[in-house]
Design a protein around this motif. Structure first.
Motif, short mmCIF file in Angstrom:
data_model
loop_
_atom_site.label_atom_id
_atom_site.label_comp_id
_atom_site.label_asym_id
_atom_site.label_seq_id
_atom_site.Cartn_x
_atom_site.Cartn_y
_atom_site.Cartn_z
N HIS A 80 0.84 -1.19 0.00
CA HIS A 80 0.00 0.00 0.00
C HIS A 80 0.88 1.25 0.00
CE1 HIS A 80 -2.74 2.84 2.37
NE2 HIS A 80 -3.22 2.77 1.15
N ARG A 81 0.57 2.18 -0.89
CA ARG A 81 1.25 3.46 -1.03
C ARG A 81 2.70 3.32 -1.48
NH1 ARG A 81 -1.95 7.37 -0.22
NH2 ARG A 81 -0.35 8.95 -0.22
N ASP A 82 3.00 2.26 -2.22
CA ASP A 82 4.34 2.11 -2.80
C ASP A 82 4.66 3.40 -3.57
OD1 ASP A 82 6.10 1.58 -5.19
OD2 ASP A 82 6.27 -0.38 -4.23
N PRO A 83 5.74 4.10 -3.23
CA PRO A 83 6.02 5.40 -3.84
C PRO A 83 6.11 5.36 -5.36
CG PRO A 83 7.44 5.07 -1.95
CD PRO A 83 6.72 3.78 -2.19
N HIS A 84 6.72 4.34 -5.90
CA HIS A 84 6.84 4.24 -7.35
C HIS A 84 5.45 4.15 -8.00
CE1 HIS A 84 8.24 3.07 -11.28
NE2 HIS A 84 7.39 2.07 -11.23
N TRP A 85 4.58 3.35 -7.43
CA TRP A 85 3.25 3.19 -7.99
C TRP A 85 2.38 4.42 -7.77
CZ3 TRP A 85 0.60 0.43 -11.38
CH2 TRP A 85 1.29 -0.64 -11.96
N ILE A 86 2.58 5.13 -6.68
CA ILE A 86 1.83 6.37 -6.47
C ILE A 86 2.20 7.38 -7.56
CG2 ILE A 86 1.41 8.30 -4.90
CD1 ILE A 86 0.06 5.59 -4.11
N LEU A 87 3.48 7.41 -7.94
CA LEU A 87 3.87 8.28 -9.06
C LEU A 87 3.09 7.92 -10.31
CD1 LEU A 87 7.77 8.44 -8.75
CD2 LEU A 87 6.13 10.26 -8.23
N TRP A 88 3.01 6.62 -10.62
CA TRP A 88 2.26 6.20 -11.81
C TRP A 88 0.80 6.60 -11.71
CZ3 TRP A 88 3.45 5.48 -16.49
CH2 TRP A 88 4.69 4.94 -16.85
N LEU A 89 0.19 6.41 -10.56
CA LEU A 89 -1.22 6.78 -10.41
C LEU A 89 -1.42 8.27 -10.64
CD1 LEU A 89 -2.20 4.59 -7.32
CD2 LEU A 89 -2.80 4.20 -9.72
N GLU A 90 -0.49 9.07 -10.12
CA GLU A 90 -0.58 10.52 -10.33
C GLU A 90 -0.41 10.87 -11.81
OE1 GLU A 90 -1.36 12.96 -8.33
OE2 GLU A 90 -1.19 12.08 -6.34
N VAL A 91 0.54 10.22 -12.48
CA VAL A 91 0.76 10.49 -13.91
C VAL A 91 -0.47 10.08 -14.72
CG1 VAL A 91 2.10 9.77 -15.94
CG2 VAL A 91 3.28 10.45 -13.85
N TRP A 92 -0.99 8.88 -14.47
CA TRP A 92 -2.17 8.44 -15.21
C TRP A 92 -3.34 9.39 -14.96
CZ3 TRP A 92 -1.34 2.75 -13.46
CH2 TRP A 92 -0.43 2.12 -14.33
N ASN A 93 -3.52 9.84 -13.73
CA ASN A 93 -4.60 10.76 -13.40
C ASN A 93 -4.47 12.06 -14.18
OD1 ASN A 93 -6.90 11.65 -11.88
ND2 ASN A 93 -5.49 12.89 -10.68
N ARG A 94 -3.26 12.54 -14.36
CA ARG A 94 -3.04 13.81 -15.05
C ARG A 94 -2.92 13.64 -16.56
NH1 ARG A 94 -2.35 17.18 -10.78
NH2 ARG A 94 -1.33 18.98 -11.73
N SER A 95 -2.90 12.41 -17.04
CA SER A 95 -2.73 12.15 -18.48
C SER A 95 -3.88 12.69 -19.32
CB SER A 95 -2.58 10.66 -18.75
OG SER A 95 -1.36 10.20 -18.25
N LEU A 96 -5.05 12.77 -18.74
CA LEU A 96 -6.19 13.28 -19.49
C LEU A 96 -5.94 14.69 -20.02
CD1 LEU A 96 -9.10 12.06 -17.21
CD2 LEU A 96 -8.47 11.18 -19.46
N ASN A 97 -5.21 15.48 -19.24
CA ASN A 97 -4.95 16.86 -19.62
C ASN A 97 -3.50 17.11 -20.04
OD1 ASN A 97 -7.63 17.65 -19.00
ND2 ASN A 97 -7.09 17.64 -16.84
N ALA A 98 -2.73 16.04 -20.18
CA ALA A 98 -1.32 16.19 -20.53
C ALA A 98 -1.17 16.59 -22.00
CB ALA A 98 -0.58 14.88 -20.29
N ASP A 99 -0.08 17.26 -22.28
CA ASP A 99 0.20 17.61 -23.67
C ASP A 99 0.81 16.39 -24.39
OD1 ASP A 99 2.87 17.49 -22.82
OD2 ASP A 99 3.15 19.65 -22.83
N GLU A 100 0.99 16.54 -25.68
CA GLU A 100 1.50 15.43 -26.50
C GLU A 100 2.88 14.98 -26.03
OE1 GLU A 100 0.77 12.71 -29.54
OE2 GLU A 100 -0.55 14.30 -28.86
N GLN A 101 3.73 15.92 -25.69
CA GLN A 101 5.08 15.58 -25.24
C GLN A 101 5.03 14.78 -23.94
OE1 GLN A 101 7.57 18.80 -23.90
NE2 GLN A 101 9.44 17.70 -24.44
N GLY A 102 4.16 15.16 -23.03
CA GLY A 102 4.02 14.44 -21.77
C GLY A 102 3.55 13.01 -22.00
N ARG A 103 2.57 12.85 -22.89
CA ARG A 103 2.08 11.50 -23.20
C ARG A 103 3.16 10.67 -23.90
NH1 ARG A 103 -2.72 14.29 -23.75
NH2 ARG A 103 -2.50 14.65 -25.97
N ASP A 104 3.96 11.32 -24.75
CA ASP A 104 5.07 10.61 -25.41
C ASP A 104 6.10 10.13 -24.40
OD1 ASP A 104 3.90 11.01 -27.89
OD2 ASP A 104 5.24 12.67 -28.46
N ARG A 105 6.40 10.96 -23.42
CA ARG A 105 7.36 10.57 -22.38
C ARG A 105 6.83 9.40 -21.56
NH1 ARG A 105 8.58 16.22 -19.71
NH2 ARG A 105 9.90 15.02 -18.27
#
Length: 181
Positions: A80-105
């Motif tokens: 629970h709350r594995d820091p690496h996975w929390i980063l992924w959850l945050e990135v996926w959550n923000r992906s809806l509004n990410a720019d093309e470069q962010g999605r490419d990264r």
């Protein structure tokens, strides 16, 4: 990474982060520009470390199945709350509004995991360790299965612990790749 995992990106302030790392919030904004960029760079740093570890484990002189289990073990969160996975959850959550470069990264990071898994599966098939499968399609399905289970572990969903997920993954691999796999 720890502060993002502890507070979430929305609750993280650049001022608090600056105090923690001994920099002003202005310096952080100068280097990163935004919290989204800070998040992506933190994920890239974390993935760089995991990528090096993944490379070492995949290069071991062991059967493909043993290395596949090591890959799965590295993929699944520690709990629970594995820091690496929390980063992924945050990135996926923000992906809806990410720019093309962010999605490419983001796609580049995920692509590295996928390519390594495809190569390992293809090796296991070519050596007769695994049943013949389309390595690319199988890798996509296995990663989706692991992502789903891993999210449950990372958010602390009751009844879905790391050991249970690893047992499900082993069972799936036995059934899908052959009992001798």
């Amino acid at each position: 990474m720890e502060m993002i995992a502890e507070r979430g990106l929305e609750q993280l302030t650049m001022a608090a982060l600056g105090r923690e790392v001994g920099m002003s919030s202005g310096h952080l904004l100068y280097y990163f520009g935004s919290k989204d960029e800070l998040l992506l760079r933190t994920l890239e740093w974390s993935e760089g470390r995991l990528g090096a570890e993944r490379g070492r484990l995949l290069a071991r002189p062991e059967p493909a199945r043993a290395r596949l289990e090591a890959y799965v073990d590295l993929y699944v969160p520690d709990g629970h709350r594995d820091p690496h996975w929390i980063l992924w959850l945050e990135v996926w959550n923000r992906s809806l509004n990410a720019d093309e470069q962010g999605r490419d990264r983001q796609a580049a990071i995920e692509g590295a995991w996928h390519r390594d898994l495809v190569a390992l599966l293809a090796e296991g098939v070519s050596r007769g360790e695994f049943r013949a499968v389309d390595a690319d399609r199988f890798a996509a399905r296995l990663r989706a299965l692991l992502d789903g289970f891993s999210i449950h572990v990372a958010i602390g969903l009751r009844g879905t612990g790391r050991d249970q997920v690893l047992a499900h993954a082993r069972e799936f691999l036995d059934e899908a790749l052959g009992a001798d796999a």
